[in-house]
Design a protein around this motif. Structure first.
Motif, mmCIF file in Angstrom:
data_model
loop_
_atom_site.group_PDB
_atom_site.id
_atom_site.type_symbol
_atom_site.label_atom_id
_atom_site.label_comp_id
_atom_site.label_asym_id
_atom_site.label_seq_id
_atom_site.Cartn_x
_atom_site.Cartn_y
_atom_site.Cartn_z
ATOM 1 N N PHE A 171 0.848 -1.199 0.000
ATOM 2 C CA PHE A 171 0.000 0.000 0.000
ATOM 3 C C PHE A 171 0.878 1.242 0.000
ATOM 4 C CE2 PHE A 171 -2.257 -3.381 2.190
ATOM 5 C CZ PHE A 171 -3.527 -3.343 1.640
ATOM 6 N N PRO A 172 0.608 2.194 -0.880
ATOM 7 C CA PRO A 172 1.383 3.442 -0.860
ATOM 8 C C PRO A 172 1.064 4.251 0.384
ATOM 9 C CG PRO A 172 -0.482 3.654 -2.358
ATOM 10 C CD PRO A 172 -0.460 2.211 -1.900
ATOM 11 N N THR A 173 2.021 5.027 0.839
ATOM 12 C CA THR A 173 1.829 5.901 1.999
ATOM 13 C C THR A 173 2.279 7.311 1.628
ATOM 14 O OG1 THR A 173 4.022 5.293 2.828
ATOM 15 C CG2 THR A 173 2.153 4.060 3.695
ATOM 16 N N PRO A 174 1.746 8.338 2.289
ATOM 17 C CA PRO A 174 2.123 9.713 1.946
ATOM 18 C C PRO A 174 3.548 10.059 2.354
ATOM 19 C CG PRO A 174 0.654 9.699 3.837
ATOM 20 C CD PRO A 174 0.680 8.306 3.305
ATOM 21 N N SER A 175 4.109 9.335 3.325
ATOM 22 C CA SER A 175 5.486 9.579 3.760
ATOM 23 C C SER A 175 6.034 8.302 4.388
ATOM 24 C CB SER A 175 5.549 10.727 4.768
ATOM 25 O OG SER A 175 4.801 10.406 5.932
ATOM 26 N N GLY A 176 7.348 8.175 4.392
ATOM 27 C CA GLY A 176 7.962 6.992 4.963
ATOM 28 C C GLY A 176 7.808 5.796 4.044
ATOM 29 N N PRO A 177 8.221 4.627 4.513
ATOM 30 C CA PRO A 177 8.139 3.433 3.667
ATOM 31 C C PRO A 177 6.703 3.005 3.436
ATOM 32 C CG PRO A 177 8.785 2.847 5.897
ATOM 33 C CD PRO A 177 8.801 4.340 5.838
ATOM 34 N N PRO A 178 6.441 2.300 2.333
ATOM 35 C CA PRO A 178 5.086 1.787 2.093
ATOM 36 C C PRO A 178 4.731 0.726 3.115
ATOM 37 C CG PRO A 178 6.640 0.823 0.541
ATOM 38 C CD PRO A 178 7.404 1.884 1.292
ATOM 39 N N ILE A 179 3.450 0.465 3.250
ATOM 40 C CA ILE A 179 2.985 -0.619 4.105
ATOM 41 C C ILE A 179 2.993 -1.890 3.267
ATOM 42 C CG2 ILE A 179 1.022 -1.539 5.402
ATOM 43 C CD1 ILE A 179 0.259 1.362 6.077
ATOM 44 N N VAL A 180 3.832 -2.848 3.651
ATOM 45 C CA VAL A 180 4.012 -4.071 2.863
ATOM 46 C C VAL A 180 3.856 -5.286 3.769
ATOM 47 C CG1 VAL A 180 5.556 -5.399 1.379
ATOM 48 C CG2 VAL A 180 5.585 -2.892 1.272
ATOM 49 N N LEU A 181 2.858 -6.086 3.493
ATOM 50 C CA LEU A 181 2.635 -7.327 4.232
ATOM 51 C C LEU A 181 3.038 -8.499 3.344
ATOM 52 C CD1 LEU A 181 1.391 -8.924 6.644
ATOM 53 C CD2 LEU A 181 -0.757 -8.911 5.353
ATOM 54 N N GLN A 293 -4.339 10.673 2.467
ATOM 55 C CA GLN A 293 -4.447 11.319 3.772
ATOM 56 C C GLN A 293 -4.924 10.322 4.821
ATOM 57 O OE1 GLN A 293 -6.722 14.980 3.882
ATOM 58 N NE2 GLN A 293 -7.117 14.777 6.085
ATOM 59 N N ARG A 294 -5.905 9.504 4.446
ATOM 60 C CA ARG A 294 -6.437 8.516 5.392
ATOM 61 C C ARG A 294 -5.384 7.452 5.725
ATOM 62 N NH1 ARG A 294 -9.822 8.940 8.874
ATOM 63 N NH2 ARG A 294 -10.990 6.986 8.575
ATOM 64 N N ILE A 295 -4.607 7.060 4.740
ATOM 65 C CA ILE A 295 -3.522 6.115 5.005
ATOM 66 C C ILE A 295 -2.541 6.721 6.006
ATOM 67 C CG2 ILE A 295 -1.445 5.071 3.993
ATOM 68 C CD1 ILE A 295 -3.732 3.421 3.296
ATOM 69 N N GLY A 296 -2.221 8.003 5.806
ATOM 70 C CA GLY A 296 -1.321 8.689 6.732
ATOM 71 C C GLY A 296 -1.893 8.747 8.140
ATOM 72 N N GLU A 297 -3.204 8.997 8.241
ATOM 73 C CA GLU A 297 -3.850 9.050 9.553
ATOM 74 C C GLU A 297 -3.819 7.682 10.233
ATOM 75 O OE1 GLU A 297 -7.684 10.515 8.538
ATOM 76 O OE2 GLU A 297 -7.017 12.594 8.255
ATOM 77 N N LEU A 298 -4.030 6.638 9.450
ATOM 78 C CA LEU A 298 -3.982 5.286 10.006
ATOM 79 C C LEU A 298 -2.578 4.968 10.523
ATOM 80 C CD1 LEU A 298 -5.157 2.409 10.432
ATOM 81 C CD2 LEU A 298 -4.419 1.892 8.096
ATOM 82 N N ALA A 299 -1.570 5.255 9.705
ATOM 83 C CA ALA A 299 -0.194 4.966 10.103
ATOM 84 C C ALA A 299 0.182 5.733 11.372
ATOM 85 C CB ALA A 299 0.760 5.314 8.962
ATOM 86 N N SER A 300 -0.207 7.000 11.430
ATOM 87 C CA SER A 300 0.112 7.825 12.590
ATOM 88 C C SER A 300 -0.580 7.301 13.844
ATOM 89 C CB SER A 300 -0.303 9.272 12.323
ATOM 90 O OG SER A 300 -0.051 10.085 13.433
ATOM 91 N N ALA A 301 -1.849 6.909 13.700
ATOM 92 C CA ALA A 301 -2.602 6.406 14.856
ATOM 93 C C ALA A 301 -2.003 5.098 15.376
ATOM 94 C CB ALA A 301 -4.062 6.208 14.469
ATOM 95 N N LEU A 302 -1.612 4.228 14.473
ATOM 96 C CA LEU A 302 -1.063 2.936 14.897
ATOM 97 C C LEU A 302 0.301 3.102 15.553
ATOM 98 C CD1 LEU A 302 -2.073 0.665 11.879
ATOM 99 C CD2 LEU A 302 -3.221 0.929 14.076
ATOM 100 N N ARG A 303 1.131 3.964 14.976
ATOM 101 C CA ARG A 303 2.455 4.189 15.577
ATOM 102 C C ARG A 303 2.330 4.839 16.955
ATOM 103 N NH1 ARG A 303 3.986 6.101 10.137
ATOM 104 N NH2 ARG A 303 5.228 4.465 9.115
ATOM 105 N N GLY A 304 1.275 5.625 17.140
ATOM 106 C CA GLY A 304 1.087 6.333 18.402
ATOM 107 C C GLY A 304 0.249 5.578 19.417
ATOM 108 N N ALA A 305 -0.123 4.347 19.105
ATOM 109 C CA ALA A 305 -0.930 3.561 20.044
ATOM 110 C C ALA A 305 -0.136 3.282 21.317
ATOM 111 C CB ALA A 305 -1.351 2.250 19.387
#
Length: 366
Positions: A171-181, A293-305
């Protein structure tokens, strides 16, 4: 019992890629295809997935030398309808057909918004993550799965009927590495093989011995079969992917694929297995910027959990691998001496340049 330390040396990943490509060229693979194969196997080692990396190369080369694999496959689209295509891999290595399938899917998704491409008559394609990550360059979402030789029991059975049928998403992300499973639905056969070589143990839910009972001894596990993760749930997910890669692609099911490699052969036999790839264009579903933007919000929320005790950082899928790859590109790729020696052996058999003589080798820092 502690596993013995495996001696490693540092090599430049670009030089290693060139040496691996030269090996494939020597046995009849075109220079373009040889480089594409080498790129994928080195990619695996760069991301720390050595079970699917360069250490497999001798088996591929011997498979070609023995006439089991086609070094010059004619990769053809044999069916096309709207956003769907089917490719015949002509018994070539899966690196080539999976790459071709993903390129085809990206082109189709650019027109239709989504694409599904199945591959038949193919072989091992290495690290699954490589192919969906190709879609990231187009700002799209990529997905892939594959079947392979039978080494996994269907839940409730003692006989291996399934492969581990790994899946990968990017999945592409707005910043940082992509999300890759990138994950399999079993313990990984090559990790068990490495544990056996190094004298280690494995978790009890990875495999059963030939008697069908769970084991922590990797040598016993190599004589037996893999267990699906999460019991019946993992088994069900494998079956779903088996349908996509076998029935839908018109390829062999895992229990129909040659088990030669599973049984310890030093070459890659002809599998005639199937792959399945998909691409989704986020822009076809709505506003691309809003999606990012939503991908960025998800990544930020998960990292900040809130972090569990003892956890200093929460990683998203693929983040560790991306950082490791960047570090190895800069400082060198650790390569097991045994892998380098195995490359030299098959190079001499093929009449190719010996890798240890063509790349710079440095000692690992103490």
């Amino acid at each position: 019992m502690n596993a013995p330390v495996v001696k490693k040396v540092l090599v430049d990943s670009r030089e290693l890629r060139g040496a691996v490509a030269a090996l494939f060229e020597t046995v009849g693979v075109s220079s373009t295809h040889a480089d594409e194969i080498a790129e994928v196997v080195v990619f695996a080692d760069m991301r720390g997935v050595e079970t699917h990396g360069v250490q497999f190369t001798p088996r591929y080369v011997r498979g070609i030398m023995g006439g089991h694999l086609n070094p010059t496959p004619d990769l053809r689209v044999v069916h096309r309808r709207g956003s769907i295509a089917v490719i015949d891999a002509d018994n070539g290595l899966g690196f080539l057909s999976a790459r071709r399938a993903m390129k085809e899917a990206i082109a189709i998704a650019s027109e239709f918004g989504s694409a599904s491409v199945a591959v038949r008559n193919s072989n091992h394609f290495g690290p699954a993550a490589f192919y969906p990550m190709m879609a990231l360059e187009a700002g799209m979402i990529g997905h892939t799965t594959t079947d392979g030789p039978p080494h996994t029991v269907v839940w409730g059975s003692k006989k291996p009927m399934l492969s581990n049928d790994p899946v990968a998403w990017a999945f592409p992300t707005p910043s940082g590495p992509p999300i890759v499973l990138d994950m399999a639905f079993t313990g990984v056969k090559e990790k068990i093989r490495l544990a056996a070589q190094r004298g280690g143990t494995i978790p009890s839910d990875w495999a059963v011995g030939p008697d069908g009972n769970p084991t922590t001894d990797p040598k016993v596990a190599l004589e037996g079969y893999l267990l699906p993760i999460a019991q019946h749930k993992g088994s069900g997910l494998i079956i779903a992917n088996e349908i996509l890669c076998g029935a839908l692609a018109g390829a062999l099911f895992s229990f129909e694929v040659s088990p030669a490699l599973v049984m310890g052969a030093d070459h890659h036999d002809s599998w005639k297995c199937g792959h399945f790839v998909q691409v989704l264009d986020p822009g076809a579903f709505g506003d691309r910027a809003a999606f990012m933007q939503r991908i960025g919000e998800l990544a930020s929320a998960l990292r900040g959990a809130p972090k569990a005790d003892g956890v200093s950082r929460i990683y998203l899928p693929g983040e560790m691998e991306a950082e490791l790859s960047a570090e190895r590109l800069k400082n060198g790729l650790p390569l097991a001496v045994t892998t380098l020696e195995a490359l030299d052996v098959v190079a001499r058999q093929a009449g190719a340049p010996v890798p240890s003589a063509t790349i710079q080798i440095r000692e690992m820092p103490q």
